[in-house]
Scaffold this motif. Sequence first.
Motif, PDB file in Angstrom:
ATOM      1  N   ASN A 159      26.287  20.498  11.144  1.00  0.00           N
ATOM      2  CA  ASN A 159      26.047  21.366   9.782  1.00  0.00           C
ATOM      3  C   ASN A 159      24.704  21.219   9.337  1.00  0.00           C
ATOM      4  O   ASN A 159      24.354  21.955   8.343  1.00  0.00           O
ATOM      5  CB  ASN A 159      26.902  20.275   8.773  1.00  0.00           C
ATOM      6  N   THR A 160      23.801  20.830  10.292  1.00  0.00           N
ATOM      7  CA  THR A 160      22.342  20.861   9.946  1.00  0.00           C
ATOM      8  C   THR A 160      21.773  21.365  11.307  1.00  0.00           C
ATOM      9  O   THR A 160      22.207  20.799  12.288  1.00  0.00           O
ATOM     10  CB  THR A 160      21.774  19.795   9.181  1.00  0.00           C
ATOM     11  N   GLY A 161      20.527  22.018  11.300  1.00  0.00           N
ATOM     12  CA  GLY A 161      19.839  21.842  12.709  1.00  0.00           C
ATOM     13  C   GLY A 161      18.691  22.975  12.469  1.00  0.00           C
ATOM     14  O   GLY A 161      18.454  23.332  11.222  1.00  0.00           O
ATOM     15  N   PHE A 162      18.220  23.498  13.625  1.00  0.00           N
ATOM     16  CA  PHE A 162      16.933  24.408  13.837  1.00  0.00           C
ATOM     17  C   PHE A 162      17.468  25.350  14.558  1.00  0.00           C
ATOM     18  O   PHE A 162      17.903  24.959  15.499  1.00  0.00           O
ATOM     19  CB  PHE A 162      15.740  23.579  14.127  1.00  0.00           C
ATOM     20  N   VAL A 163      16.853  26.530  14.272  1.00  0.00           N
ATOM     21  CA  VAL A 163      17.228  27.646  15.255  1.00  0.00           C
ATOM     22  C   VAL A 163      15.687  28.250  15.580  1.00  0.00           C
ATOM     23  O   VAL A 163      14.929  28.973  14.645  1.00  0.00           O
ATOM     24  CB  VAL A 163      17.708  28.881  14.373  1.00  0.00           C
ATOM     25  N   LYS A 213      40.634  29.717  -2.255  1.00  0.00           N
ATOM     26  CA  LYS A 213      39.299  29.574  -3.346  1.00  0.00           C
ATOM     27  C   LYS A 213      38.265  28.646  -2.432  1.00  0.00           C
ATOM     28  O   LYS A 213      37.151  28.681  -2.975  1.00  0.00           O
ATOM     29  CB  LYS A 213      39.795  28.699  -4.529  1.00  0.00           C
ATOM     30  N   ASP A 214      38.385  28.165  -1.374  1.00  0.00           N
ATOM     31  CA  ASP A 214      37.448  27.631  -0.461  1.00  0.00           C
ATOM     32  C   ASP A 214      36.414  28.513  -0.221  1.00  0.00           C
ATOM     33  O   ASP A 214      36.589  29.620   0.208  1.00  0.00           O
ATOM     34  CB  ASP A 214      38.001  26.919   0.973  1.00  0.00           C
ATOM     35  N   LYS A 215      35.005  27.974  -0.112  1.00  0.00           N
ATOM     36  CA  LYS A 215      33.835  28.743   0.098  1.00  0.00           C
ATOM     37  C   LYS A 215      32.766  27.911   1.080  1.00  0.00           C
ATOM     38  O   LYS A 215      32.940  26.598   1.045  1.00  0.00           O
ATOM     39  CB  LYS A 215      33.284  29.191  -1.136  1.00  0.00           C
ATOM     40  N   PHE A 216      32.052  28.694   1.626  1.00  0.00           N
ATOM     41  CA  PHE A 216      31.117  27.909   2.677  1.00  0.00           C
ATOM     42  C   PHE A 216      29.688  28.743   2.021  1.00  0.00           C
ATOM     43  O   PHE A 216      29.673  29.807   1.776  1.00  0.00           O
ATOM     44  CB  PHE A 216      31.242  28.212   3.800  1.00  0.00           C
ATOM     45  N   LEU A 217      28.535  28.003   2.181  1.00  0.00           N
ATOM     46  CA  LEU A 217      27.393  28.412   1.840  1.00  0.00           C
ATOM     47  C   LEU A 217      26.478  28.014   3.043  1.00  0.00           C
ATOM     48  O   LEU A 217      26.249  26.692   3.560  1.00  0.00           O
ATOM     49  CB  LEU A 217      26.763  27.528   0.560  1.00  0.00           C
ATOM     50  N   VAL A 218      25.710  28.825   3.837  1.00  0.00           N
ATOM     51  CA  VAL A 218      24.861  28.914   4.819  1.00  0.00           C
ATOM     52  C   VAL A 218      23.546  28.827   4.170  1.00  0.00           C
ATOM     53  O   VAL A 218      23.291  30.038   3.663  1.00  0.00           O
ATOM     54  CB  VAL A 218      25.011  29.852   5.731  1.00  0.00           C
ATOM     55  N   GLN A 219      22.467  27.954   4.187  1.00  0.00           N
ATOM     56  CA  GLN A 219      21.235  27.933   3.670  1.00  0.00           C
ATOM     57  C   GLN A 219      20.143  27.735   4.954  1.00  0.00           C
ATOM     58  O   GLN A 219      20.499  27.301   5.747  1.00  0.00           O
ATOM     59  CB  GLN A 219      20.850  26.802   2.835  1.00  0.00           C
ATOM     60  N   SER A 220      18.981  28.523   4.771  1.00  0.00           N
ATOM     61  CA  SER A 220      18.018  28.558   5.834  1.00  0.00           C
ATOM     62  C   SER A 220      16.705  28.706   5.275  1.00  0.00           C
ATOM     63  O   SER A 220      16.380  29.056   4.089  1.00  0.00           O
ATOM     64  CB  SER A 220      18.332  29.815   6.760  1.00  0.00           C
ATOM     65  N   VAL A 221      15.664  28.060   5.928  1.00  0.00           N
ATOM     66  CA  VAL A 221      14.283  27.932   5.409  1.00  0.00           C
ATOM     67  C   VAL A 221      13.547  27.792   6.587  1.00  0.00           C
ATOM     68  O   VAL A 221      13.708  26.974   7.306  1.00  0.00           O
ATOM     69  CB  VAL A 221      14.251  26.849   4.197  1.00  0.00           C
ATOM     70  N   PRO A 222      12.166  28.351   6.569  1.00  0.00           N
ATOM     71  CA  PRO A 222      11.308  28.076   7.564  1.00  0.00           C
ATOM     72  C   PRO A 222      10.694  26.431   7.563  1.00  0.00           C
ATOM     73  O   PRO A 222      10.514  25.875   6.601  1.00  0.00           O
ATOM     74  CB  PRO A 222      10.142  28.819   7.183  1.00  0.00           C
ATOM     75  N   SER A 223      11.046  26.314   8.754  1.00  0.00           N
ATOM     76  CA  SER A 223      10.872  24.681   8.994  1.00  0.00           C
ATOM     77  C   SER A 223       9.311  24.094   8.704  1.00  0.00           C
ATOM     78  O   SER A 223       9.169  22.900   8.342  1.00  0.00           O
ATOM     79  CB  SER A 223      11.357  24.124  10.114  1.00  0.00           C
ATOM     80  N   GLY A 224       8.615  24.952   9.379  1.00  0.00           N
ATOM     81  CA  GLY A 224       7.048  24.573   9.086  1.00  0.00           C
ATOM     82  C   GLY A 224       6.516  23.314   9.817  1.00  0.00           C
ATOM     83  O   GLY A 224       5.892  22.654   9.389  1.00  0.00           O
ATOM     84  N   GLY A 225       7.430  22.870  10.746  1.00  0.00           N
ATOM     85  CA  GLY A 225       7.534  21.602  11.408  1.00  0.00           C
ATOM     86  C   GLY A 225       7.914  20.254  10.801  1.00  0.00           C
ATOM     87  O   GLY A 225       7.782  19.328  11.200  1.00  0.00           O
ATOM     88  N   ALA A 226       8.534  20.611   9.673  1.00  0.00           N
ATOM     89  CA  ALA A 226       9.031  19.377   8.887  1.00  0.00           C
ATOM     90  C   ALA A 226      10.623  18.849   9.629  1.00  0.00           C
ATOM     91  O   ALA A 226      11.201  19.875  10.121  1.00  0.00           O
ATOM     92  CB  ALA A 226       9.241  19.853   7.546  1.00  0.00           C
ATOM     93  N   ASP A 253      12.436  16.696   7.776  1.00  0.00           N
ATOM     94  CA  ASP A 253      13.324  15.981   6.645  1.00  0.00           C
ATOM     95  C   ASP A 253      14.224  17.233   5.934  1.00  0.00           C
ATOM     96  O   ASP A 253      13.448  17.931   5.246  1.00  0.00           O
ATOM     97  CB  ASP A 253      12.385  15.305   5.456  1.00  0.00           C
ATOM     98  N   PHE A 254      15.247  17.059   6.187  1.00  0.00           N
ATOM     99  CA  PHE A 254      16.283  18.109   5.532  1.00  0.00           C
ATOM    100  C   PHE A 254      16.315  17.993   3.902  1.00  0.00           C
ATOM    101  O   PHE A 254      16.607  19.018   3.093  1.00  0.00           O
ATOM    102  CB  PHE A 254      17.783  18.195   6.335  1.00  0.00           C
ATOM    103  N   ALA A 255      16.342  16.786   3.490  1.00  0.00           N
ATOM    104  CA  ALA A 255      16.173  16.645   2.031  1.00  0.00           C
ATOM    105  C   ALA A 255      15.083  17.162   1.558  1.00  0.00           C
ATOM    106  O   ALA A 255      15.010  17.697   0.376  1.00  0.00           O
ATOM    107  CB  ALA A 255      16.154  15.014   1.759  1.00  0.00           C
ATOM    108  N   GLU A 256      14.023  17.092   2.221  1.00  0.00           N
ATOM    109  CA  GLU A 256      12.754  17.734   1.543  1.00  0.00           C
ATOM    110  C   GLU A 256      12.797  19.425   1.609  1.00  0.00           C
ATOM    111  O   GLU A 256      12.356  20.085   0.968  1.00  0.00           O
ATOM    112  CB  GLU A 256      11.526  17.266   2.231  1.00  0.00           C
ATOM    113  N   LEU A 257      13.305  19.781   2.994  1.00  0.00           N
ATOM    114  CA  LEU A 257      13.300  21.222   3.236  1.00  0.00           C
ATOM    115  C   LEU A 257      14.518  22.056   2.293  1.00  0.00           C
ATOM    116  O   LEU A 257      14.020  23.190   1.922  1.00  0.00           O
ATOM    117  CB  LEU A 257      13.721  21.518   4.656  1.00  0.00           C
ATOM    118  N   PHE A 258      15.310  21.332   1.890  1.00  0.00           N
ATOM    119  CA  PHE A 258      16.469  22.028   0.896  1.00  0.00           C
ATOM    120  C   PHE A 258      16.429  21.282  -0.275  1.00  0.00           C
ATOM    121  O   PHE A 258      17.398  21.263  -1.186  1.00  0.00           O
ATOM    122  CB  PHE A 258      17.766  21.821   1.799  1.00  0.00           C
TER     123      PHE A 258
END
Length: 237
Positions: free
Chosen positions: A71-75, A101-114, A116-121
């Motif tokens: 459910n989290t990771g890096f690509v 009514k169920d939904k999914f949300l996919v988020q992405s952000v450049p990692s920049g070497g970080a 910590d997912f709490a910080e990234l998102f």
Amino acid sequence: PRLASPRPCSGTPASATMADGLQINPDKELKFRLELKKQIPTTIRLYNPGSVELAFKVKTTAPKKYCVKPNTGFVTPGATQVVHVIMQAQRDWPADLNGCKDKFLVQSVPSGGAVDFAELFAKGNEGVTETKLRVTYQQPAPPPSPVPEGEEDSKTEDTTASFKTSALPGDVPSLQRELERYRVKNESLSADLNASLRTKTGTGGGQRGFSLLHLLITAILFFVIGLAYAKFLGNPL
């Protein structure tokens, strides 16, 4: 409903391009072929077309109903990450079968070497891009036919043939009566032939006439008897 991160699993269309983010497949609907009392799997493919590493996070409005791995990771650039989504076994047909009514949300952000997912998102991070997927249900595939159509026709023909064969012994008396009737006719014709032979004079012409007449009567009798047999075997009942 509020989106939440689904719990990770221990087991196991078109594409949308997010600005400077991931390409998601499927991009609008996450389909599940619904069956009762079975876990239903599907997948989300995340492709990174860019030149920098991207971190991703998957959330859902029903975290107890679905599990996701990962459910989290890096690509990394040019790579594809397959995310496995499993719907937990359902005991009853859902009330929203025709409009989940169920939904999914996919988020992405450049990692920049970080890492910590709490910080990234973190809320307010303008670098985060998002794609929403709506859950839809599909009817289960029909069960295979227990007997292929060709075999079923063959079995029907075999049953019919077996029925006809088993019916032969029960009609033997009728056949015997028919043969007895032809035998009596044959004896009557033979008697008439002998009487006619005694009244004939001469040798050559009479013998030739007798031979031709005898052959003709014999041929007719065999033909009639053969016809009776063929008729009986073709329609025993």
